[in-house]
Design an enzyme around this catalytic site. Structure first.
Site, PDB file in Angstrom:
ATOM      1  CD  GLU A   1      63.965  56.055  47.836  1.00  0.00           C
ATOM      2  OE1 GLU A   1      63.304  57.070  47.582  1.00  0.00           O
ATOM      3  OE2 GLU A   1      63.514  54.889  47.712  1.00  0.00           O
TER       4      GLU A   1
ATOM      5  CG  ASP B   1      66.212  50.455  49.287  1.00  0.00           C
ATOM      6  OD1 ASP B   1      66.655  51.352  48.544  1.00  0.00           O
ATOM      7  OD2 ASP B   1      65.336  50.652  50.155  1.00  0.00           O
TER       8      ASP B   1
END
Length: 417
Positions: free
Chosen positions: A181, A87
């Site tokens: 994350e 991400d």
């Protein structure tokens, strides 16, 4: 040094991955929180299979793609792992257009001529360090995604190299590419039973030679203030202005314990959101500190401020506080396993990199993994100016990450053969 064709491969791979919108969403309950992360994980899986890697598994239950390369020699080396996240941060990520500036001249970079967006050396003097390299930026309207697609591209390139050079002896190694994350959820959901390694390294933010074996302790405070809205002409003794209470709460926090006045091992409070009417105010505050006692004292201070405000209303509670710990400093665990740091120092010396060991002013997937029994400090991914429109990385810096991965495996093999 890796051959020229790997320079071309890592750049093309990074650009392909950077174009996929993988911005995570803290308000989503899906796993992963956005479909773009699934798309990227599947793209990586297909790319790895195309280059001949057989053991590649995507788990829809936690959103992780795990790659296992078996040991190619009888060796006592314990399995080690490398981790990068799918991400990107909370910044526009639609229609990312990576731009390559070959043989960068060290001067201002025009990101978007039509919009007048320029990355100026006067604002970012670190640009001068990349003169002559292949600089990659966005077009200035989005982030680039080097955090952490630079880490992903570097890992894929290292895997490709190992697959094409079976003569390079190494023990078992695993790579994990995981979601969410940036919002602190991915690694907490990671089923580490399929990632059986003795220790690991995240390939996250940072420059070549860096080792971050300490992180913040982190907590999030959510505050709701209930006011009483009445006509201001009849407000005497009746109105409770939630906006006023919210302002007083923020003003009671230490004025110098904020990110813009903090560095090194300093902790801070940061108000990340504030919305208010007379009837209700909502605040989100993050709390950070490296020291356990100082971290606990910061949480206690916020509780005291809230209690003091509530005390003005006798037995009626107006200010509601919920503090949630997000992650904890990995330092104590890493210190119990000195080989993890010693291995990196050996590698950096051989590669001619100047070791820079310092605390990471944030957190990584390594925080949750360390708590789950896999000690995981952070290395680097080679990029800079993360989480915004001026993010950049060079092809050469990413290749340095790949070379470091290969050197770690070679040194670990030598240490344990």
């Amino acid at each position: 040094m890796l051959e020229q064709r790997y320079l071309e491969f890592i750049e093309q791979t990074f650009i392909k991955y950077a174009k996929v919108n993988t911005r995570s969403d803290e308000n989503s309950t899906s796993i992963p929180t956005t479909t773009g992360q699934i798309k990227l994980a599947q793209l990586i899986r297909d790319d790895l299979r195309e280059i001949g890697v057989k053991n590649v598994v995507y788990d829809k239950n936690d959103g992780y793609l795990v790659v296992t390369l078996p040991a190619n020699d009888i060796v006592e080396a314990k399995p080690i792992g490398f981790i990068a996240h799918l991400d990107t941060a909370d910044f526009p990520a639609e229609h990312i257009q990576p731009q390559v500036h070959p043989a960068y001249d060290g001067k201002d970079v025009v990101l978007n001529e039509a919009a007048g967006i320029i990355m100026r050396v006067s604002d970012f003097p670190n640009l001068k360090n990349y003169r002559g390299q292949r600089l990659i930026t966005s077009d200035g309207t989005t982030l680039l995604g080097a955090d952490d697609k630079a880490g992903i591209a570097a890992a894929i390139t290292a895997i490709k190299y190992l697959n094409e050079h079976p003569n390079i002896k190494h023990g078992e190694v695993r790579f994990a590419f995981g979601p969410d994350e940036e919002i602190g959820l991915g690694a907490k959901r990671f089923d580490v039973e399929k990632f059986k390694v003795a220790f690991a390294y995240t390939l996250d933010n940072g420059l070549p030679g860096q080792l971050e074996n300490e992180t913040f302790n982190a907590a999030q405070a959510k505050i709701v203030i209930q006011g009483t809205a009445v006509h201001p002409g009849n407000a005497y003794g009746l109105m409770v202005n939630a906006i006023t209470l919210a302002n007083r709460l923020v003003a009671a926090l230490p004025i110098d314990e904020v990110p813009e006045k903090s560095k090194g091992r300093d902790g801070f409070f940061l108000v990340t959101s504030f919305s208010a009417t007379i009837a209700e105010a909502k605040l989100n505050i993050i709390i950070r500190d490296f020291d356990k006692e100082a971290f606990a004292n910061k949480k206690k201070l916020l509780q005291q401020i809230v209690a003091r405000l509530n005390g003005e209303f006798f037995n009626e509670q107006k200010v509601f506080l919920k503090i949630t710990d997000q992650y904890h400093n990995i330092a104590d665990t890493i210190k119990q396993h000195p080989y993890i740091t010693d291995l990196i120092l050996q590698v950096y010396t051989k590669l001619g990199l100047k070791p820079v060991i310092h605390p990471f002013r944030g957190g990584t997937d390594g925080n949750a993994l360390t708590e789950k029994g896999i000690p995981t400090p952070n290395l680097f991914n080679g990029g800079e100016n993360f989480h915004g429109q001026y993010e950049f990385v060079t092809t050469e810096a990413m290749l340095q990450v790949s070379q470091t991965i290969l050197a770690i495996l070679a040194q670990h093999y030598q240490n344990n053969k």
